[in-house]
Scaffold this motif. Structure first.
Motif, mmCIF file in Angstrom:
data_model
loop_
_atom_site.group_PDB
_atom_site.id
_atom_site.type_symbol
_atom_site.label_atom_id
_atom_site.label_comp_id
_atom_site.label_asym_id
_atom_site.label_seq_id
_atom_site.Cartn_x
_atom_site.Cartn_y
_atom_site.Cartn_z
ATOM 1 N N SER A 54 20.932 4.110 -21.900
ATOM 2 C CA SER A 54 20.845 5.526 -21.531
ATOM 3 C C SER A 54 22.138 6.315 -21.723
ATOM 4 C CB SER A 54 20.332 5.718 -20.088
ATOM 5 O OG SER A 54 21.332 5.426 -19.132
ATOM 6 N N HIS A 55 23.184 5.683 -22.230
ATOM 7 C CA HIS A 55 24.475 6.349 -22.406
ATOM 8 C C HIS A 55 24.874 6.412 -23.879
ATOM 9 C CE1 HIS A 55 25.577 6.081 -18.122
ATOM 10 N NE2 HIS A 55 24.902 4.941 -18.151
ATOM 11 N N PRO A 56 25.416 7.541 -24.324
ATOM 12 C CA PRO A 56 26.044 7.523 -25.634
ATOM 13 C C PRO A 56 27.268 6.599 -25.578
ATOM 14 C CG PRO A 56 26.448 9.625 -24.553
ATOM 15 C CD PRO A 56 25.529 8.850 -23.670
ATOM 16 N N PRO A 57 27.736 6.097 -26.705
ATOM 17 C CA PRO A 57 28.858 5.164 -26.701
ATOM 18 C C PRO A 57 30.095 5.741 -26.013
ATOM 19 C CG PRO A 57 27.842 5.230 -28.860
ATOM 20 C CD PRO A 57 27.224 6.340 -28.053
ATOM 21 N N THR A 58 30.759 4.880 -25.243
ATOM 22 C CA THR A 58 32.075 5.204 -24.703
ATOM 23 C C THR A 58 33.088 4.555 -25.626
ATOM 24 O OG1 THR A 58 31.220 5.280 -22.451
ATOM 25 C CG2 THR A 58 33.609 5.078 -22.710
ATOM 26 N N VAL A 101 41.855 12.208 -17.169
ATOM 27 C CA VAL A 101 40.812 12.282 -18.189
ATOM 28 C C VAL A 101 40.760 11.061 -19.103
ATOM 29 C CG1 VAL A 101 40.765 14.808 -18.194
ATOM 30 C CG2 VAL A 101 42.271 13.577 -19.790
ATOM 31 N N ALA A 102 41.603 10.068 -18.811
ATOM 32 C CA ALA A 102 41.619 8.845 -19.615
ATOM 33 C C ALA A 102 41.685 7.645 -18.677
ATOM 34 C CB ALA A 102 42.810 8.856 -20.568
ATOM 35 N N TRP A 103 41.145 6.516 -19.139
ATOM 36 C CA TRP A 103 41.166 5.315 -18.308
ATOM 37 C C TRP A 103 41.231 4.074 -19.185
ATOM 38 C CZ3 TRP A 103 37.062 8.304 -19.450
ATOM 39 C CH2 TRP A 103 35.920 7.698 -19.962
ATOM 40 N N HIS A 118 42.922 -0.976 -23.869
ATOM 41 C CA HIS A 118 42.366 0.102 -24.686
ATOM 42 C C HIS A 118 42.058 1.286 -23.770
ATOM 43 C CE1 HIS A 118 42.130 -2.864 -27.798
ATOM 44 N NE2 HIS A 118 41.487 -2.071 -28.623
ATOM 45 N N VAL A 119 42.128 2.480 -24.307
ATOM 46 C CA VAL A 119 42.020 3.693 -23.504
ATOM 47 C C VAL A 119 40.823 4.523 -23.953
ATOM 48 C CG1 VAL A 119 43.204 5.811 -22.785
ATOM 49 C CG2 VAL A 119 44.521 3.707 -23.166
ATOM 50 N N ALA A 120 39.992 4.912 -22.987
ATOM 51 C CA ALA A 120 38.883 5.844 -23.228
ATOM 52 C C ALA A 120 39.302 7.218 -22.720
ATOM 53 C CB ALA A 120 37.628 5.377 -22.507
ATOM 54 N N VAL A 121 38.787 8.249 -23.357
ATOM 55 C CA VAL A 121 39.142 9.624 -23.014
ATOM 56 C C VAL A 121 37.859 10.449 -22.918
ATOM 57 C CG1 VAL A 121 40.382 11.690 -23.785
ATOM 58 C CG2 VAL A 121 41.370 9.433 -24.188
ATOM 59 N N TYR A 122 37.753 11.256 -21.861
ATOM 60 C CA TYR A 122 36.659 12.218 -21.781
ATOM 61 C C TYR A 122 36.822 13.219 -22.916
ATOM 62 C CZ TYR A 122 35.306 10.788 -17.044
ATOM 63 O OH TYR A 122 34.856 10.092 -15.954
ATOM 64 N N GLY A 145 31.686 9.072 -19.654
ATOM 65 C CA GLY A 145 32.588 9.456 -20.733
ATOM 66 C C GLY A 145 32.078 9.187 -22.124
ATOM 67 N N GLY A 146 30.765 9.211 -22.326
ATOM 68 C CA GLY A 146 30.217 8.927 -23.643
ATOM 69 C C GLY A 146 30.501 10.024 -24.661
#
Length: 165
Positions: A54-58, A101-103, A118-122, A145-146
């Motif tokens: 149900s989520h777009p890729p993060t 906004v990043a994690w 590795h870092v994900a960003v909204y 955050g997808g």
């Protein structure tokens, strides 16, 4: 399942309703870049993506993809049942600052060991995020955050009324 039928995928697309739970981890396979504060702040060929029902890729970028000084650690952590304990960052570029906004996962669970640091960003607070030559649309809502591209179809969790999906 959502209260409306999932959108059937077209050629070259995947439905987020075919993504697994627990999530899968795979390479993005295209250049990923992020623009903020009027400049490019990150670019990589080595991004990873988490695919969850149900989520777009993060999208997660290796730490060396970011320009020096762009990621500023924040206090506090949170937990993910799949990936472990997350730490947070502000993103700073010139006079522009987007808070928390990043994690990242400094010590992820074994299943997600490749995500270490590795870092994900909204995508929403950034000037633009890109996968290949396509500008990303942020996942609806403020919690997830997808990154939505033409390669995925929904409906996507995050829109009003989707919390219980």
């Amino acid at each position: 399942m959502p209260p409306v039928p999932p959108t059937p995928p077209g050629p070259g697309q995947r439905s987020v309703w075919s993504f697994p739970r627990p999530p899968a981890l795979e390479r993005v396979g295209q250049t990923v870049r992020i623009d903020f504060g009027g400049r490019e702040i990150a670019r990589t060929e080595d991004a990873l993506q988490v695919l969850e029902t149900s989520h777009p890729p993060t999208v997660y970028l290796p730490p060396d993809a970011f320009a020096p000084g762009v990621l500023v650690p924040r206090p506090g952590t949170s937990g993910c049942e799949w990936k472990g304990r997350a730490v947070y960052f502000d993103v700073v570029s010139g006079d522009a600052r987007a808070e928390k906004v990043a994690w990242a996962y400094p010590d992820p669970t074994p299943r997600f060991a490749a995500l270490k640091d590795h870092v994900a960003v909204y995508a929403g607070p950034m000037d633009a995020c890109w996968v290949g030559d396509e500008r990303v649309t942020p996942q609806p809502g403020g919690f997830y955050g997808g990154w939505i591209t033409s390669a995925v179809v929904g409906p996507f969790k995050g829109e009003p009324g989707t919390w219980g999906w």
